[in-house]
Design a protein around this motif. Structure first.
Motif, mmCIF file in Angstrom:
data_model
loop_
_atom_site.group_PDB
_atom_site.id
_atom_site.type_symbol
_atom_site.label_atom_id
_atom_site.label_comp_id
_atom_site.label_asym_id
_atom_site.label_seq_id
_atom_site.Cartn_x
_atom_site.Cartn_y
_atom_site.Cartn_z
ATOM 1 N N LYS A 45 0.977 -1.317 0.072
ATOM 2 C CA LYS A 45 -0.022 -0.026 0.070
ATOM 3 C C LYS A 45 0.884 1.195 -0.171
ATOM 4 N N LYS A 46 1.937 1.304 0.733
ATOM 5 C CA LYS A 46 3.138 2.404 0.695
ATOM 6 C C LYS A 46 3.638 2.791 -0.590
ATOM 7 N N VAL A 47 4.063 1.468 -1.348
ATOM 8 C CA VAL A 47 4.934 1.492 -2.486
ATOM 9 C C VAL A 47 3.965 1.847 -3.791
ATOM 10 N N GLY A 48 2.719 1.442 -3.580
ATOM 11 C CA GLY A 48 1.752 1.396 -4.959
ATOM 12 C C GLY A 48 2.225 -0.070 -5.706
ATOM 13 N N LEU A 49 1.120 -0.433 -6.554
ATOM 14 C CA LEU A 49 1.146 -1.621 -7.356
ATOM 15 C C LEU A 49 1.577 -1.259 -8.673
ATOM 16 N N LYS A 50 1.258 0.186 -9.270
ATOM 17 C CA LYS A 50 1.224 0.527 -10.379
ATOM 18 C C LYS A 50 2.900 0.410 -11.163
ATOM 19 N N LYS A 51 3.697 0.697 -10.315
ATOM 20 C CA LYS A 51 5.026 0.501 -10.870
ATOM 21 C C LYS A 51 5.375 -0.738 -11.113
ATOM 22 N N TYR A 52 4.969 -1.804 -10.226
ATOM 23 C CA TYR A 52 5.251 -3.034 -10.529
ATOM 24 C C TYR A 52 4.722 -3.580 -11.756
ATOM 25 N N VAL A 53 3.447 -3.211 -11.848
ATOM 26 C CA VAL A 53 2.582 -3.699 -13.185
ATOM 27 C C VAL A 53 3.375 -3.072 -14.515
ATOM 28 N N LEU A 54 3.734 -1.878 -14.179
ATOM 29 C CA LEU A 54 4.333 -1.144 -15.484
ATOM 30 C C LEU A 54 5.853 -1.906 -15.733
ATOM 31 N N PHE A 55 6.557 -2.063 -14.620
ATOM 32 C CA PHE A 55 7.992 -2.732 -14.885
ATOM 33 C C PHE A 55 7.595 -4.167 -15.503
#
Length: 225
Positions: free
Chosen positions: A10-20
């Protein structure tokens, strides 16, 4: 532990992981197509095509793992922001393990999706462009699935190994460099043993060494800022 992982996500977010992950899979498919479409060589077999996927995934995902470790663990030590988390009434080792488990699960899930996408792409390439020697049969999966399983375990384990190396001196550059070094060690082993993939001896050896390194890190390096 699950609650800690959810808080970290929740702190770092999931969008970056999905993008990478999406970028990595698309890059892998592009290089795979370029390699299979190389007119200067003979047609690849399903075995060599899948080993090419392993080579691409090796460099991309181990380096990605090291970047995530450097960003969300090692860098927090360098900037002392980890002290905020250490002020919580929770065992420090559990906090670090939760971060490491989250990174491992996300990278592992991305690789599973990646192998499914690239495997499907190989079948499509064989059907429409005739880039693969031979014809796809269900029996090919008996080779693909164990190969993907060994690769996923190995790459995630080597990724965890970058955590061990990076935490020795709390160094971001050392974390990234260790990922590149691990990639080459993997390739040298496969080339030296004249293999298309990891064998279980290599997988178990890497796993044992990494577990020892993680235990040492959690015991001796976590509390040192």
């Amino acid at each position: 532990m699950t609650h800690l992982m959810k808080l970290e996500l929740k702190k770092v977010g999931l969008k970056k992981y999905v993008l990478f992950s999406t970028v990595g899979i698309l890059i892998s498919m592009f290089f795979l197509f370029v390699g299979l479409n190389d007119s200067s060589t003979i047609k690849s077999s399903y075995e060599t095509a899948f080993s090419t996927v392993g080579l691409i995934f090796c460099f991309y995902y181990i380096i990605l793992f090291s970047v995530l470790v450097a960003t969300y663990i090692v860098n927090e030590y360098n900037h002392k922001t980890i002290l905020v988390m250490f002020s919580y009434p929770i065992d420090r080792r559990k906090l670090i393990i939760a971060k490491l488990l989250l990174i491992t699960l996300l990278v592992m899930f991305s690789m599973i999706i990646g192998y499914i996408c690239c495997g499907t792409f190989i079948v499509v390439a064989d059907k429409y462009w005739g880039l693969i020697e031979g014809k796809f049969e269900i029996s090919v999966l008996s080779y693909w699935i164990p190969t993907a399983l060994k690769a996923i375990i190995t790459f995630c384990t080597l990724g965890v190994g970058t955590f061990v190396v990076g935490m020795v001196k709390k160094s971001v550059p050392m974390t990234i460099v260790s990922a590149i070094l691990f990639c080459y060690i993997r390739q040298f082993y496969i080339a030296g043993m004249d293999l298309y993939q990891e064998n279980w001896l290599f997988v178990i050896g890497v796993l044992v060494i990494t577990v020892i390194g993680v235990c040492y890190t959690l015991t001796c390096k976590i509390d040192r800022l």
